[in-house]
Structure formats: C-alpha cells, structure tokens
Write a protein that holds these residues in place. Structure first.
Motif, PDB file in Angstrom:
ATOM      1  N   ASP A  40     -82.359  66.986 -35.491  1.00 20.91           N
ATOM      2  CA  ASP A  40     -83.431  67.981 -35.644  1.00 20.91           C
ATOM      3  C   ASP A  40     -84.041  67.914 -37.039  1.00 20.91           C
ATOM      4  N   ARG A  41     -83.186  67.663 -38.042  1.00 24.03           N
ATOM      5  CA  ARG A  41     -83.683  67.640 -39.421  1.00 24.03           C
ATOM      6  C   ARG A  41     -84.556  66.432 -39.718  1.00 24.03           C
ATOM      7  N   VAL A  42     -84.339  65.330 -38.986  1.00 27.46           N
ATOM      8  CA  VAL A  42     -85.047  64.085 -39.336  1.00 27.46           C
ATOM      9  C   VAL A  42     -86.258  63.807 -38.449  1.00 27.46           C
ATOM     10  N   LEU A  43     -86.481  64.600 -37.427  1.00 26.44           N
ATOM     11  CA  LEU A  43     -87.588  64.310 -36.506  1.00 26.44           C
ATOM     12  C   LEU A  43     -88.932  64.227 -37.217  1.00 26.44           C
ATOM     13  N   SER A  44     -89.162  65.141 -38.157  1.00 26.75           N
ATOM     14  CA  SER A  44     -90.450  65.107 -38.864  1.00 26.75           C
ATOM     15  C   SER A  44     -90.573  63.831 -39.694  1.00 26.75           C
ATOM     16  N   VAL A  89     -89.048  49.867 -39.387  1.00 25.13           N
ATOM     17  CA  VAL A  89     -87.634  49.763 -39.038  1.00 25.13           C
ATOM     18  C   VAL A  89     -86.778  50.078 -40.258  1.00 25.13           C
ATOM     19  N   SER A  90     -87.149  49.525 -41.397  1.00 30.05           N
ATOM     20  CA  SER A  90     -86.403  49.734 -42.633  1.00 30.05           C
ATOM     21  C   SER A  90     -86.418  51.211 -43.037  1.00 30.05           C
ATOM     22  N   ALA A  91     -87.595  51.830 -42.972  1.00 32.34           N
ATOM     23  CA  ALA A  91     -87.711  53.237 -43.363  1.00 32.34           C
ATOM     24  C   ALA A  91     -86.916  54.137 -42.417  1.00 32.34           C
ATOM     25  N   LEU A  92     -86.967  53.867 -41.131  1.00 31.60           N
ATOM     26  CA  LEU A  92     -86.205  54.642 -40.155  1.00 31.60           C
ATOM     27  C   LEU A  92     -84.701  54.485 -40.387  1.00 31.60           C
ATOM     28  N   ALA A  93     -84.278  53.252 -40.668  1.00 30.92           N
ATOM     29  CA  ALA A  93     -82.853  53.000 -40.914  1.00 30.92           C
ATOM     30  C   ALA A  93     -82.369  53.755 -42.148  1.00 30.92           C
ATOM     31  N   LYS A  94     -83.195  53.829 -43.189  1.00 28.69           N
ATOM     32  CA  LYS A  94     -82.811  54.570 -44.401  1.00 28.69           C
ATOM     33  C   LYS A  94     -82.596  56.042 -44.090  1.00 28.69           C
ATOM     34  N   VAL A  95     -83.461  56.604 -43.268  1.00 30.68           N
ATOM     35  CA  VAL A  95     -83.311  58.009 -42.885  1.00 30.68           C
ATOM     36  C   VAL A  95     -82.012  58.205 -42.102  1.00 30.68           C
ATOM     37  N   CYS A  96     -81.759  57.318 -41.144  1.00 32.27           N
ATOM     38  CA  CYS A  96     -80.517  57.404 -40.365  1.00 32.27           C
ATOM     39  C   CYS A  96     -79.294  57.277 -41.264  1.00 32.27           C
ATOM     40  N   HIS A  99     -78.522  60.398 -43.195  1.00 34.16           N
ATOM     41  CA  HIS A  99     -78.060  61.527 -42.373  1.00 34.16           C
ATOM     42  C   HIS A  99     -76.920  61.135 -41.433  1.00 34.16           C
ATOM     43  N   ASN A 100     -76.335  59.943 -41.669  1.00 33.21           N
ATOM     44  CA  ASN A 100     -75.168  59.489 -40.886  1.00 33.21           C
ATOM     45  C   ASN A 100     -75.431  59.457 -39.381  1.00 33.21           C
ATOM     46  N   LEU A 101     -76.589  58.968 -39.000  1.00 30.25           N
ATOM     47  CA  LEU A 101     -76.946  58.884 -37.587  1.00 30.25           C
ATOM     48  C   LEU A 101     -76.755  57.461 -37.072  1.00 30.25           C
ATOM     49  N   PRO A 102     -76.016  57.274 -35.977  1.00 33.03           N
ATOM     50  CA  PRO A 102     -75.855  55.929 -35.399  1.00 33.03           C
ATOM     51  C   PRO A 102     -77.196  55.312 -35.014  1.00 33.03           C
ATOM     52  N   ILE A 103     -77.253  53.977 -35.094  1.00 34.78           N
ATOM     53  CA  ILE A 103     -78.465  53.205 -34.791  1.00 34.78           C
ATOM     54  C   ILE A 103     -78.131  52.212 -33.689  1.00 34.78           C
ATOM     55  N   ILE A 104     -78.916  52.234 -32.606  1.00 34.45           N
ATOM     56  CA  ILE A 104     -78.693  51.300 -31.496  1.00 34.45           C
ATOM     57  C   ILE A 104     -79.987  50.518 -31.237  1.00 34.45           C
ATOM     58  N   PRO A 105     -80.028  49.213 -31.549  1.00 34.42           N
ATOM     59  CA  PRO A 105     -81.223  48.419 -31.256  1.00 34.42           C
ATOM     60  C   PRO A 105     -81.383  48.211 -29.751  1.00 34.42           C
ATOM     61  N   PHE A 106     -82.638  48.172 -29.275  1.00 35.77           N
ATOM     62  CA  PHE A 106     -82.920  47.994 -27.848  1.00 35.77           C
ATOM     63  C   PHE A 106     -84.073  47.018 -27.694  1.00 35.77           C
ATOM     64  N   GLY A 107     -83.843  45.965 -26.872  1.00 35.30           N
ATOM     65  CA  GLY A 107     -84.891  44.981 -26.612  1.00 35.30           C
ATOM     66  C   GLY A 107     -85.512  45.196 -25.244  1.00 35.30           C
ATOM     67  N   VAL A 204     -82.611  43.874 -40.636  1.00 35.49           N
ATOM     68  CA  VAL A 204     -82.559  45.145 -41.359  1.00 35.49           C
ATOM     69  C   VAL A 204     -81.124  45.654 -41.287  1.00 35.49           C
ATOM     70  N   LEU A 205     -80.507  45.865 -42.452  1.00 39.25           N
ATOM     71  CA  LEU A 205     -79.135  46.361 -42.513  1.00 39.25           C
ATOM     72  C   LEU A 205     -79.095  47.869 -42.282  1.00 39.25           C
ATOM     73  N   SER A 206     -77.887  48.399 -42.177  1.00 42.08           N
ATOM     74  CA  SER A 206     -77.729  49.811 -41.811  1.00 42.08           C
ATOM     75  C   SER A 206     -78.357  50.758 -42.824  1.00 42.08           C
ATOM     76  N   ASP A 207     -78.452  50.344 -44.092  1.00 38.20           N
ATOM     77  CA  ASP A 207     -79.040  51.212 -45.126  1.00 38.20           C
ATOM     78  C   ASP A 207     -80.522  50.944 -45.336  1.00 38.20           C
ATOM     79  N   GLY A 208     -81.109  50.076 -44.471  1.00 42.80           N
ATOM     80  CA  GLY A 208     -82.545  49.819 -44.554  1.00 42.80           C
ATOM     81  C   GLY A 208     -82.929  48.597 -45.354  1.00 42.80           C
ATOM     82  N   ARG A 209     -81.983  47.997 -46.074  1.00 45.89           N
ATOM     83  CA  ARG A 209     -82.314  46.776 -46.803  1.00 45.89           C
ATOM     84  C   ARG A 209     -82.640  45.644 -45.828  1.00 45.89           C
ATOM     85  N   ILE A 210     -83.532  44.742 -46.249  1.00 45.21           N
ATOM     86  CA  ILE A 210     -83.988  43.643 -45.392  1.00 45.21           C
ATOM     87  C   ILE A 210     -83.489  42.329 -45.976  1.00 45.21           C
ATOM     88  N   ILE A 211     -82.803  41.530 -45.159  1.00 48.02           N
ATOM     89  CA  ILE A 211     -82.361  40.211 -45.618  1.00 48.02           C
ATOM     90  C   ILE A 211     -82.916  39.137 -44.700  1.00 48.02           C
TER      91      ILE A 211
END
Length: 500
Positions: A40-44, A89-96, A99-107, A204-211
């Motif tokens: 709820d806190r990160v939707l905006s 993707v990077s910006a979204l991952a940083k927010v997650c 806020h300790n939110l799991p990330i699940i990629p979907f193709g 894109v790594l879990s903290d949003g960094r791009i390699i």
C-alpha cells in the motif's frame, strides 16, 4: 483428556505442538499483514515510475501472473507492474528493495515447474511491454533483444536477413525467459541450448543495480575473461536478478531442409539408430523419439496415420548435395536396425505440419482423457542409458496405473513423460507425484539429471540437493546471499532456503 489419550498423545506433547502451530500461523499472518501494508505504501511510487496503467491490483491480472503451465497451484502476487524499459525495472526494484518486497519476473508464463508463483507474495514484474529487437548485427550473426520478444517474433523479424535463431522449446516463450530457465528443445542436438547461444545479458539486481555479464556492449563469439557471469544467470530462474536484455547467437538459414519419420520394432532399435547416426558424424538438426502411446495420441489428435510403434522424427539441414549424403547414411543405419522406410516431408508446408504434430504432443496427450490436465516430467541421462530408463519408466507407469506418453529429444538423452492426470482425483495426483520422484531418482542413479530443460522451480528443489550434493548447494546459497542478501528475488525457487 480422554480424547487426548485416545489419540495416543499426552497433554504435555499436545500443548507445545499446538503452541508451535499457533505461533507459525501468527508469524505468517504478521508477515502477510506487514507485506500488504508495504505494498500500500509503495503503490504511488510504482505509478509514478511506470504510469497509472502500468500497475494492476486486479484479481484476474494477479492470478494470470501467479501461475504457469505446470500443475503447481496458482500463487498470485500482491501487485503486478508493467515496466517499459530497464530504467523503470531498476527504479521499481529499488523501491521493492527498500520496502523488503519480493520480486518475481514474468515473461510469457509457459514454464513447467511453478517458477512464477508468488509463494511469498510480493510484486510481479511483467516484462511484456519491453518488446524491442535491438542491435541486430547480421554480419556478426548476433542480436540483442528485450524480454518481451518471443522466439517466433524474433524469427519473423529476421525473415528477410537469411538468419534465424534455432533454439525451439516448442512454446512461443520469451527469449529472456528461455535464458532464465536455460531452455533448449528439438534443435539442441545440432545448435545447442540457451547456454551455448547466449553471449551477454543485461541484468537488474535485487537492489536495482544494472550489470552486463560480459561487459556493456560486448558481444564476442568467445571469451576467457574472468568468471562466466553470463552462464551464472542462464538457468537462475529469476532468483539472482531480472534479465532485461539478452544478446544471442544467430545462424544462417540452411539452403535446404528435409524431414522424415521412421518406425522401429523396439525402443532399443530406435535409440541404437540415434547413437549410430551421431557416431557416423551426420550433423542432424533434430531427432525426436515418441513411444507407441505418444504416437497413437498424435495420430488421433493431428489426424495422422503413423504405425503405433516407437518412432523417430528426424530433420536434416544443409545444402542439397550434403542432404543427399546425410539422408542416405541415416536411412541405411535405420534400416540396419529394422526401421521402416522413411516417410519424407520435403516442402515447407508438409514439414511444418509434421513438426506441429510433434509440438502438439502436449495437447495430444491431454486429449487422451476428457477433463484431464497434463503434467510434463523432464529428465536427461547419458545416451547409452536411454533405452533402459525408458523401458523401466513404461513398466513403472503400468504398475502405477498411470497414463504417461513419452516424447524426447533423443539426441540429447532428454525425454518427457506427458502425464495425463484427473485434477479431481487426489489419489491419482499422489501416484503421479511419487512416480515423478522415482523417475528423477532413476535418472540420477544412471548418471543423469533431474531436469534437462524445464528447470528446478518449486518441484525439484529436493532432487537438486540429491543431484549436486550438500557442498555445491552451499556454494549456490552463498552466491544467492551475495547477490540477493534479502532473499527478494523469486524466493522459494531452486533452493530450499527461504522455503514458504
């Protein structure tokens, strides 16, 4: 007290058990509440990154993104986001991450081991809007694509260049998703799997960094520079990072292609022919095995008339002259093993129809029983052990009272049982589960693997431990903890660490 004693449990043992159960339930409820509050806190923030249309809380959308083609039950995420570029993707991952939110990629959701289920809730990153073909270099035989590009879309794009990408798992999967699961398929015997055909990855790594696993913009045909980070992420199934670009090898479209079908009196004869064709140096493009049950299902589903016997589907690529030599050698070997005369498919339309029947094996198997659901197993063994494991598997199917047509990439020693299961019969589902475990352990006992191309996902985590051993698992866990210390990337998959 009397009821307790009748159950054979002492009050002193019952109470701690109940207490543990209550504590576990309380912890799970507490985690769920905290996670939903975080969402709820990160939707905006999500909406500011990828727009109001790029965020969905709809139940139907979440359920669509919480399941694949496997038998694993749907585990919908809390929210689905639709980024349009790697920066989003990077910006979204940083927010997650914050806020300790799991990330699940979907193709495309075509996986077969429950790899996209949100077992700990969280945020599904649906990558379908990133669908550009980038940096095509026809003279260098390579191309870079975003994760929304499927293999069919790429080959349609390449149609006028004289090039193609041959890795073909059957489904029209996302190419980055194919890299994430180390997919292969019918052409792997000649062209290899995604491991051999991936030159570089943007992740894109879990903290949003791009390699970039081989260096930004790098696309050499080979390298011996440092650790092989590209192949670390190929097959990682979204547990180490989100693949946002992949650079792939391309191949020239063959001058000519010919397909054939040949029946054999036994499984041994079909596999012997395969081994001898490979030993003779025939650069065969595809050589697929279907058992008698699978052939019967394909005949019914695709209106074919092949003999109901162990059967090979073959395809040859090359110049007209080289094809004559390949075909003559293969046909001679097949006949020496009591194979039938080849039934040929020379024109593109007939070849396409033949291979569509092979790719439709999943639906053909499912059509054997009305109202059934298909479940595909996947193991791989050394070629010499293939006849033994298939014979033992067919015996196991009979003894277990199960329907499981067999189809396989016989040139690789990789095969599938396409189990036909009544979803409303718990006893049959249990027997299928036990059968699949026996099959995998049978493959391991023969020096093989519990999965040749489907991946580990949810279903084969224990089997992976048995396959590679505790020390290798520790190394994998160490890599996971280094790249994803909060265990946010597709948690609960591959490794039992962070099990739901």
């Amino acid at each position: 007290m009397v009821k307790t004693m009748l159950l054979g449990l002492r009050p002193s043992r019952l109470v701690p058990g109940l207490r543990r159960c209550l504590l576990q339930c309380r912890n799970v409820n507490s985690e769920n509440t905290a996670r939903r509050a975080a969402v709820d806190r990160v939707l905006s923030a999500f909406r500011s990154i990828c727009g109001p249309d790029g965020v969905s809380l709809g139940e139907a959308v979440r359920e669509q993104h919480g399941k694949d083609e496997s038998v694993h039950k749907c585990r919908p995420p809390d929210v689905v986001v639709f980024p349009r570029c790697v920066e989003e993707v990077s910006a979204l991952a940083k927010v997650c991450h914050d806020h300790n939110l799991p990330i699940i990629p979907f193709g495309t959701g075509t996986g077969l081991e429950g790899g996209v289920g949100a077992v700990k809730g969280g945020v599904c990153f649906s990558l379908r809007n990133m669908d550009q073909v980038l940096d095509l270099h026809p003279e260098d035989f390579d191309v870079t694509v975003e994760p929304g590009v499927t293999r069919k879309a790429l080959n349609a794009y390449l149609r006028d260049t004289g090039l193609w990408f041959p890795v073909d798992p059957g489904a029209d999967a996302s190419l980055c998703g194919m890299a994430a699961t180390s997919a292969s398929g019918t052409n792997a015997v000649r062209y290899g799997t995604m491991r051999e055909n991936t030159l570089n990855l943007e992740v894109v790594l879990s903290d949003g960094r791009i390699i970039h696993t081989a260096g930004k913009g790098r696309r050499p045909r080979k390298t011996s520079a440092g650790y092989n980070l590209t192949n670390l992420f190929v097959g990682s199934e979204g547990t180490l990072g989100i693949i946002t670009k992949t650079t792939l090898r391309l191949y020239g479209i063959p001058e000519a292609m010919v397909s054939a079908v040949c029946s054999f009196p036994s499984i041994q004869a079909a596999v012997d022919s395969t081994v001898q064709i490979l030993q003779a140096g025939v650069p065969i493009a595809r050589i697929e095995f279907l058992d008698d049950v699978m052939i019967d299902a394909c005949n019914r589903f695709s209106s074919l008339t092949y003999p109901v016997l162990p059967t090979l589907f073959l395809e040859f690529h090359g110049s007209e002259r080289s094809l004559e030599e390949q075909v003559a050698t293969a046909e001679e070997i097949a006949q020496s093993n009591h194979g039938s005369d080849f039934q040929w498919a020379r024109d593109a339309e007939t070849r396409s129809r033949l291979w569509k029947a092979r790719h439709d094996a999943w639906y053909a198997a499912q059509a054997l029983r009305a109202g059934s659901k298909a479940y595909s197993t996947d193991v791989c063994v050394p070629l010499s052990r293939l006849p033994q494991i298939i014979v033992e598997t067919k015996e196991d199917l009979l003894e277990s009272r199960l329907t499981g047509p067999i189809a396989g990439h016989v040139g690789d020693g990789n095969f599938h049982c396409l189990m036909v299961v009544d979803p409303n019969d718990p006893d049959e589902q249990h027997r299928v589960h036990l059968f699949a475990e026996r099959l995998a352990r049978r493959a391991l006992a023969m020096g093989g693997t519990c999965t040749g191309e489907h991946g580990v996902g949810l279903g084969k985590r224990v089997l992976l431990q048995e396959e590679v051993g505790p020390l290798a698992i520790q190394v994998m866990q160490g890599l996971k903890e280094t790249l994803d210390p909060k265990n946010l990337m597709n948690p609960g998959k591959i490794l039992l660490q962070g099990d739901p």
